[in-house]
Structures are given as structure tokens and as C-alpha cells.
Design a protein around this motif. Structure first.
Motif, PDB file in Angstrom:
ATOM      1  N   GLN A 206     -12.844   1.517   3.923  1.00 44.24           N
ATOM      2  CA  GLN A 206     -11.664   0.763   3.514  1.00 44.24           C
ATOM      3  C   GLN A 206     -10.438   1.123   4.345  1.00 44.24           C
ATOM      4  O   GLN A 206      -9.654   0.251   4.717  1.00 44.24           O
ATOM      5  CB  GLN A 206     -11.376   1.012   2.031  1.00 44.24           C
ATOM      6  CG  GLN A 206     -12.382   0.402   1.095  1.00 44.24           C
ATOM      7  CD  GLN A 206     -12.018   0.620  -0.357  1.00 44.24           C
ATOM      8  OE1 GLN A 206     -10.955   1.160  -0.677  1.00 44.24           O
ATOM      9  NE2 GLN A 206     -12.906   0.221  -1.265  1.00 44.24           N
ATOM     10  N   VAL A 207     -10.264   2.387   4.645  1.00 42.07           N
ATOM     11  CA  VAL A 207      -9.062   2.810   5.353  1.00 42.07           C
ATOM     12  C   VAL A 207      -9.227   2.753   6.867  1.00 42.07           C
ATOM     13  O   VAL A 207      -8.251   2.660   7.610  1.00 42.07           O
ATOM     14  CB  VAL A 207      -8.641   4.237   4.911  1.00 42.07           C
ATOM     15  CG1 VAL A 207      -9.593   5.291   5.439  1.00 42.07           C
ATOM     16  CG2 VAL A 207      -7.204   4.543   5.331  1.00 42.07           C
TER      17      VAL A 207
ATOM     18  N   ASN B 128     -14.771  10.724   2.394  1.00 41.54           N
ATOM     19  CA  ASN B 128     -14.557  10.137   1.073  1.00 41.54           C
ATOM     20  C   ASN B 128     -14.052  11.165   0.066  1.00 41.54           C
ATOM     21  O   ASN B 128     -13.198  10.856  -0.778  1.00 41.54           O
ATOM     22  CB  ASN B 128     -15.852   9.495   0.559  1.00 41.54           C
ATOM     23  CG  ASN B 128     -16.240   8.270   1.359  1.00 41.54           C
ATOM     24  OD1 ASN B 128     -15.464   7.800   2.194  1.00 41.54           O
ATOM     25  ND2 ASN B 128     -17.429   7.748   1.113  1.00 41.54           N
TER      26      ASN B 128
ATOM     27  N   ASP C 274     -19.865  -0.896   1.775  1.00 35.61           N
ATOM     28  CA  ASP C 274     -18.964  -0.108   2.624  1.00 35.61           C
ATOM     29  C   ASP C 274     -19.713   1.009   3.332  1.00 35.61           C
ATOM     30  O   ASP C 274     -19.433   1.318   4.499  1.00 35.61           O
ATOM     31  CB  ASP C 274     -17.820   0.472   1.786  1.00 35.61           C
ATOM     32  CG  ASP C 274     -16.783  -0.570   1.410  1.00 35.61           C
ATOM     33  OD1 ASP C 274     -16.827  -1.685   1.974  1.00 35.61           O
ATOM     34  OD2 ASP C 274     -15.924  -0.278   0.547  1.00 35.61           O
TER      35      ASP C 274
ATOM     36  N   ARG D   4      -1.261   3.868  -2.274  1.00 36.30           N
ATOM     37  CA  ARG D   4      -2.673   3.529  -2.466  1.00 36.30           C
ATOM     38  C   ARG D   4      -3.611   4.683  -2.120  1.00 36.30           C
ATOM     39  O   ARG D   4      -3.411   5.365  -1.117  1.00 36.30           O
ATOM     40  CB  ARG D   4      -3.032   2.314  -1.603  1.00 36.30           C
ATOM     41  CG  ARG D   4      -4.485   1.904  -1.696  1.00 36.30           C
ATOM     42  CD  ARG D   4      -4.786   0.710  -0.821  1.00 36.30           C
ATOM     43  NE  ARG D   4      -6.207   0.391  -0.821  1.00 36.30           N
ATOM     44  CZ  ARG D   4      -6.758  -0.581  -0.089  1.00 36.30           C
ATOM     45  NH1 ARG D   4      -5.988  -1.338   0.703  1.00 36.30           N
ATOM     46  NH2 ARG D   4      -8.057  -0.806  -0.143  1.00 36.30           N
ATOM     47  N   GLN D   5      -4.577   4.879  -2.952  1.00 37.97           N
ATOM     48  CA  GLN D   5      -5.630   5.865  -2.709  1.00 37.97           C
ATOM     49  C   GLN D   5      -6.897   5.087  -2.354  1.00 37.97           C
ATOM     50  O   GLN D   5      -7.421   4.334  -3.166  1.00 37.97           O
ATOM     51  CB  GLN D   5      -5.879   6.710  -3.954  1.00 37.97           C
ATOM     52  CG  GLN D   5      -6.528   8.044  -3.685  1.00 37.97           C
ATOM     53  CD  GLN D   5      -5.525   9.161  -3.450  1.00 37.97           C
ATOM     54  OE1 GLN D   5      -4.476   9.207  -4.088  1.00 37.97           O
ATOM     55  NE2 GLN D   5      -5.839  10.076  -2.532  1.00 37.97           N
ATOM     56  N   TYR D   6      -7.362   5.222  -1.144  1.00 36.42           N
ATOM     57  CA  TYR D   6      -8.522   4.459  -0.694  1.00 36.42           C
ATOM     58  C   TYR D   6      -9.805   5.043  -1.282  1.00 36.42           C
ATOM     59  O   TYR D   6      -9.950   6.257  -1.407  1.00 36.42           O
ATOM     60  CB  TYR D   6      -8.596   4.452   0.829  1.00 36.42           C
ATOM     61  CG  TYR D   6      -7.512   3.625   1.471  1.00 36.42           C
ATOM     62  CD1 TYR D   6      -7.728   2.288   1.782  1.00 36.42           C
ATOM     63  CD2 TYR D   6      -6.266   4.176   1.740  1.00 36.42           C
ATOM     64  CE1 TYR D   6      -6.722   1.520   2.366  1.00 36.42           C
ATOM     65  CE2 TYR D   6      -5.259   3.417   2.316  1.00 36.42           C
ATOM     66  CZ  TYR D   6      -5.494   2.086   2.631  1.00 36.42           C
ATOM     67  OH  TYR D   6      -4.499   1.333   3.189  1.00 36.42           O
ATOM     68  N   GLU D   7     -10.742   4.164  -1.613  1.00 35.34           N
ATOM     69  CA  GLU D   7     -11.987   4.599  -2.228  1.00 35.34           C
ATOM     70  C   GLU D   7     -12.909   5.289  -1.227  1.00 35.34           C
ATOM     71  O   GLU D   7     -13.634   6.221  -1.585  1.00 35.34           O
ATOM     72  CB  GLU D   7     -12.724   3.405  -2.842  1.00 35.34           C
ATOM     73  CG  GLU D   7     -11.992   2.781  -4.023  1.00 35.34           C
ATOM     74  CD  GLU D   7     -12.721   1.564  -4.556  1.00 35.34           C
ATOM     75  OE1 GLU D   7     -13.926   1.408  -4.244  1.00 35.34           O
ATOM     76  OE2 GLU D   7     -12.084   0.756  -5.256  1.00 35.34           O
TER      77      GLU D   7
ATOM     78  N   ASP E 296       0.825  -1.209   0.000  1.00 32.83           N
ATOM     79  CA  ASP E 296       0.000   0.000   0.000  1.00 32.83           C
ATOM     80  C   ASP E 296       0.859   1.259   0.000  1.00 32.83           C
ATOM     81  O   ASP E 296       0.516   2.260  -0.638  1.00 32.83           O
ATOM     82  CB  ASP E 296      -0.938   0.013   1.204  1.00 32.83           C
ATOM     83  CG  ASP E 296      -2.087  -0.974   1.063  1.00 32.83           C
ATOM     84  OD1 ASP E 296      -2.245  -1.566  -0.020  1.00 32.83           O
ATOM     85  OD2 ASP E 296      -2.830  -1.160   2.059  1.00 32.83           O
TER      86      ASP E 296
ATOM     87  N   LEU F 114     -10.398  11.671   0.790  1.00 34.26           N
ATOM     88  CA  LEU F 114      -9.590  10.498   0.448  1.00 34.26           C
ATOM     89  C   LEU F 114      -9.257  10.423  -1.041  1.00 34.26           C
ATOM     90  O   LEU F 114      -8.377   9.651  -1.438  1.00 34.26           O
ATOM     91  CB  LEU F 114     -10.305   9.217   0.890  1.00 34.26           C
ATOM     92  CG  LEU F 114     -10.262   8.938   2.395  1.00 34.26           C
ATOM     93  CD1 LEU F 114     -11.241   7.829   2.769  1.00 34.26           C
ATOM     94  CD2 LEU F 114      -8.848   8.569   2.844  1.00 34.26           C
TER      95      LEU F 114
ATOM     96  N   SER G   9      -3.682  10.268   0.229  1.00 34.74           N
ATOM     97  CA  SER G   9      -3.158   8.983  -0.243  1.00 34.74           C
ATOM     98  C   SER G   9      -2.426   8.325   0.921  1.00 34.74           C
ATOM     99  O   SER G   9      -2.275   8.926   1.997  1.00 34.74           O
ATOM    100  CB  SER G   9      -2.201   9.203  -1.409  1.00 34.74           C
ATOM    101  OG  SER G   9      -1.026   9.881  -0.948  1.00 34.74           O
ATOM    102  N   THR G  10      -1.962   7.130   0.727  1.00 38.07           N
ATOM    103  CA  THR G  10      -1.245   6.440   1.806  1.00 38.07           C
ATOM    104  C   THR G  10      -0.071   7.270   2.304  1.00 38.07           C
ATOM    105  O   THR G  10       0.093   7.488   3.505  1.00 38.07           O
ATOM    106  CB  THR G  10      -0.766   5.060   1.320  1.00 38.07           C
ATOM    107  OG1 THR G  10      -1.913   4.265   0.989  1.00 38.07           O
ATOM    108  CG2 THR G  10       0.028   4.349   2.392  1.00 38.07           C
TER     109      THR G  10
END
Length: 468
Positions: free
Chosen positions: A52-53, A131, A81, A45-48, A40, A134, A140-141
């Protein structure tokens, strides 16, 4: 009405406030033990969405939701989700006095600027705002790690791991430094012969050598220790019920190994004997390379067999065990110390009944060669909350030397868990501030401030020697 999480949250005196704001708040974070995904981080990684995160993989939240009667569909099941987020929001007000209540609101405020208390009524608005954020590069991560001033973190990695994602991270100038940690539990996990032999096949593949006897196993493991060292690893870690050490058993190690290779089931005594001997040889390898070894002891795992079969491990069915540790820890450390092969060592306990024993045991093996060479580790897992942290800090203060402590870590699978460092820093400063208020420590802000900053950052820099 001011926000619940305000600037002086948990700080009950003016002296504590000065310690935190002047000496702890702005320090970078060294998170020397966690279970984050190197992939990640490497792929930024970019969480939707926030589920998720924030909720995926977080067994702390899952346990609370189950206790509140929320159906598994909304926890690990096939609900959307958004539905899972709404169920969590409905649960949060009822987690009062559980650390989740503090953590959750800290995380919402620190990462998303949301100071409102999360409830079912504002869940839709919070979900939408988080959201939207994000989707931005700031979230992003790597962006999330930068927000919390994370300077360095150490993931937890199996000896067979290629470390390809760690190598990818090295080339990314914006990422914090990310180093692997050697986690060899499966290399001596001979409880199940089928699983163990499958693991050894993978170990053979990555080392290019046949592992047909006990000595070959040690050669293969040293091969991987060297590989990890070349890739920046300076720590090893174990997750054990107990540190295994026996002074009475006397089994032939190669015979035990051959029995397992042939699919035979070992006795409990044989399993523990084999594990202890492999661990001792690994400890000598760590000492040779000036690594630090970490032992997390005392968890009884996978208690609910019905739900384990449905959901798998690490889904919220582990708890505190009541194992006996003193004799085995003493024997293990003493055997290494007797040949001057005891590496820097940190021991974490899960049962608070073991606090004083661990804190006094580690003191037996500090020999003046390294500051805080053998340490009583940070409050871990179920103890990673205000009461547990205070007890750990009081124990190490009373029975050890607090000023040598290497400080907090997240031990988390959640990317949003880094405010736990802030939580710890506030608790530490408040504890010292209360001592000043009660006349138990002098009101020397610079002196106590230095001790605070050392515990929160500088001790870890000096102890782990990541750049060497």
C-alpha cells in the motif's frame, strides 16, 4: 561483505565524501513540489502493508513490471497485496541500471533498516518485517516524514479544493509544515466542452458566483488564488505539453468562452490561444502576491488508449514528447516582463534535447531584482535519475549559475520517495568532488560546502519565502 547502499554510496572521492557528510547529509528537506495526499498526512494514515505504501500509485514500478512481462493482475489488478509485493520483489534484480534499483534499496534501508538486496527468495521475510514496522507510530505517515527530516512540503491542489486537510494539518504539532500549491490546469482545459463545463459548475459552487463570461472566469480564479494565499500557498504549478503563447492569432476570448459554454468544440489553435491568455492573467495574479510559478513541459500523456480506457490516467503510459518550446516560452515570459509582472519562475523540461535551450532562455529574464528569479528546474520525471541529474547540473553550471539553484524535489505520489533528496545530494557532491580531483575547482571545502548546503536547503528557504 558490506551493504550495497553504504555510507559513501555514489561518492567517488574523499573530497566528495566530506562535502556530503559535512554539508549535505544532515540538512532538513524542503520538498516544494509533490503529489502526496493531504488527507493521508492530516489523518496520520497508518498503512496496512508495504504494498500500500510502496507500490500503490507508483507508475515507475508499474512500467518496469509490465516490461518484464508481469501480468496486470499483479500490478493494478485484483491480486492480493502480498502477491503484488512478491511479483515486485521478483522484478527488482532485473531493474539493474534503472534508477528503480537504487531507489528501491535506498528506501528499504532508510525506512526499514533492510540492507539486503531484494529478491524473490527473501520477499516473504522483507514483507513481514516491513509490515510489522508499518504498524508502529514511527511508521505512520507523519512518522515516515519525520524519519527523513522533512521540514516542509508542498502538495499539488486544484483551485476548487477546500484545503480542509491542510487546515487540519496546521493544528498538528508533530507534522512537518504542509502547504498547498495552486494547479489550475483544468481551469483553462477547454479541449472537451462537457468536462470543462462540469468543472466550471464546481468552480461556481466554491466561489458562489456565476461564471457566465470570460471576465467572470478570471474573477472566480482570483477568488481562489486569494483563498489559497490565505491558506499559505506561495506556488503555482502547471503540467503542460507546451507553454502556450501566440503573437499571430487574434480570437475574441469571450466568444471562445461562450462557444465552450454552449458545448461547441474549439479548434486546436483556439484551445491553445484561450489557455495561454488565461495563464497570462493568472501569472499576473501570482506576481502581485509574490508567488513562484512552475511550468512542467514536454510530456505526451496517455499514449496507450486501450490501457487508458481500462486503467485510467497516471498509470504509466506517458512519455517524453518532442514539442517545440523556445518561441512560445520567450513570448510568454517577455509579455509578462514587458509590464514588470513576471513572477519568480521555474521551468522543468522532460525532453533532454531541451536542456540547453531552457537553461539559456531563463537567463534572458533574470533582471537583478531577485537572486535566481527565473530558474531552470530540477531533473524531472524520466530525467530524475543519475544521468539526468548530472546532465541538468552540468547544463545549469555551464550556461547559468549553479549556486542559485533551488535544488531537488520528489514530484512523487509515494510517501517513501524522500530518499531521492539524498540521492540528489550524493550526486551533487560527487560531481563537485570530481571537479576538485581533476583540478577544475579549488579544494576549498568550506566554500564548496556552502554552495552545496545552499543548493540542498538554504536557497529554497530564501527563494520561496514561505513565511511571508
Amino acid at each position: 561483505m558490506s551493504a550495497f547502499i553504504h555510507d559513501d554510496f555514489l561518492l567517488q572521492s574523499d573530497f566528495a565524501k566530506r562535502l556530503y557528510h559535512n554539508f549535505a547529509k544532515e540538512l532538513p528537506i524542503i520538498d516544494y513540489h509533490n503529489h502526496l495526499s493531504p488527507k493521508d498526512i492530516a489523518t496520520n494514515r497508518q498503512y496496512e502493508n508495504c504494498t500500500q505504501v510502496w507500490l500503490a500509485g507508483d507508475h515507475y514500478k508499474w512500467r518496469a513490471m509490465r516490461a518484464l512481462g508481469i501480468n496486470e493482475k499483479y500490478i493494478t489488478g485484483n491480486a492480493t497485496d502480498e502477491e503484488k509485493f512478491h511479483k515486485w520483489a521478483s522484478a527488482v534484480p532485473y531493474t539493474v541500471r534503472n534508477p528503480l534499483y537504487h531507489w528501491s534499496h535506498l528506501e528499504l534501508q532508510r525506512y526499514f533498516g533492510i540492507a539486503d538486496l531484494l529478491t524473490e527468495s527473501n520477499a516473504a521475510a522483507v514483507y513481514q518485517k516491513t509490515n510489522e514496522l508499518l504498524q508502529q507510530s514511527s511508521h505512520s505517515t507523519i512518522g515516515l516524514l519525520q524519519q527523513q527530516n522533512v521540514e516542509l512540503l508542498c502538495t499539488t491542489d486544484d483551485p476548487i479544493d477546500s484545503l480542509e486537510y491542510h487546515n487540519s494539518i496546521k493544528s498538528q504539532t508533530l507534522s512537518p509544515k504542509v502547504l498547498p500549491t495552486f494547479r489550475p490546469d483544468k481551469a483553462f482545459g477547454v479541449v472537451d466542452a462537457v468536462s470543462y463545463n462540469a468543472y466550471l459548475s464546481k468552480l461556481e459552487e466554491v466561489t458562489g458566483n456565476n461564471i457566465d463570461d470570460y471576465d467572470a472566469l478570471l474573477v472566480a480564479l482570483e477568488n481562489r488564488v486569494d483563498y489559497f494565499h490565505q491558506n499559505g500557498c506561495r506556488l503555482a504549478d502547471y503540467g503542460l505539453e507546451q507553454i502556450y503563447h501566440s503573437t499571430t492569432a487574434d480570437f475574441n476570448l469571450d466568444s471562445l468562452f461562450q462557444n465552450v459554454r454552449n458545448g461547441k468544440q474549439l479548434s486546436v489553435a483556439q484551445v491553445q490561444y484561450f489557455a495561454g491568455k488565461v495563464m497570462l492573467e493568472l501569472s499576473k495574479m501570482y506576481h502581485k502576491r509574490k508567488w513562484t510559478q512552475q511550468f512542467h513541459v514536454g510530456a505526451i500523456r496517455n499514449n496507450n488508449k486501450r490501457l487508458l480506457s481500462q486503467l485510467g490516467p497516471d498509470t504509466g503510459f506517458d512519455s517524453i514528447g518532442d514539442f517545440s518550446h523556445a518561441v512560445s516560452i520567450s513570448g510568454y515570459l517577455n509579455e509578462l516582463d514587458s509590464t514588470d509582472q513576471l513572477a519568480k519562475t521555474i521551468i522543468y523540461n522532460l525532453n533532454p534535447a531541451d536542456n540547453e535551450m531552457i537553461a539559456t532562455m531563463v537567463g534572458n529574464f533574470n533582471d537583478g531584482t531577485i537572486r535566481g528569479k527565473v530558474q531552470y528546474g530540477a531533473a524531472w520525471w524520466f530525467l530524475d535519475q543519475k544521468d539526468g541529474m548530472e546532465k541538468q547540473l552540468n547544463t545549469i553550471s555551464s550556461l547559468g549559475v549553479l549556486s542559485t539553484f533551488v535544488g531537488m524535489l520528489t514530484d512523487s505520489r509515494s510517501l517513501l520517495s524522500f530518499p531521492r533528496h539524498e540521492y540528489f545530494r550524493r550526486i551533487l557532491c560527487n560531481l563537485l568532488g570530481n571537479d576538485v580531483v581533476h583540478g577544475e575547482l579549488p579544494a576549498d571545502e568550506q566554500w564548496l560546502g556552502k554552495i552545496v548546503s545552499d543548493i540542498c536547503y538554504h536557497n529554497a528557504v530564501n527563494y520561496f519565502e514561505f513565511d511571508n
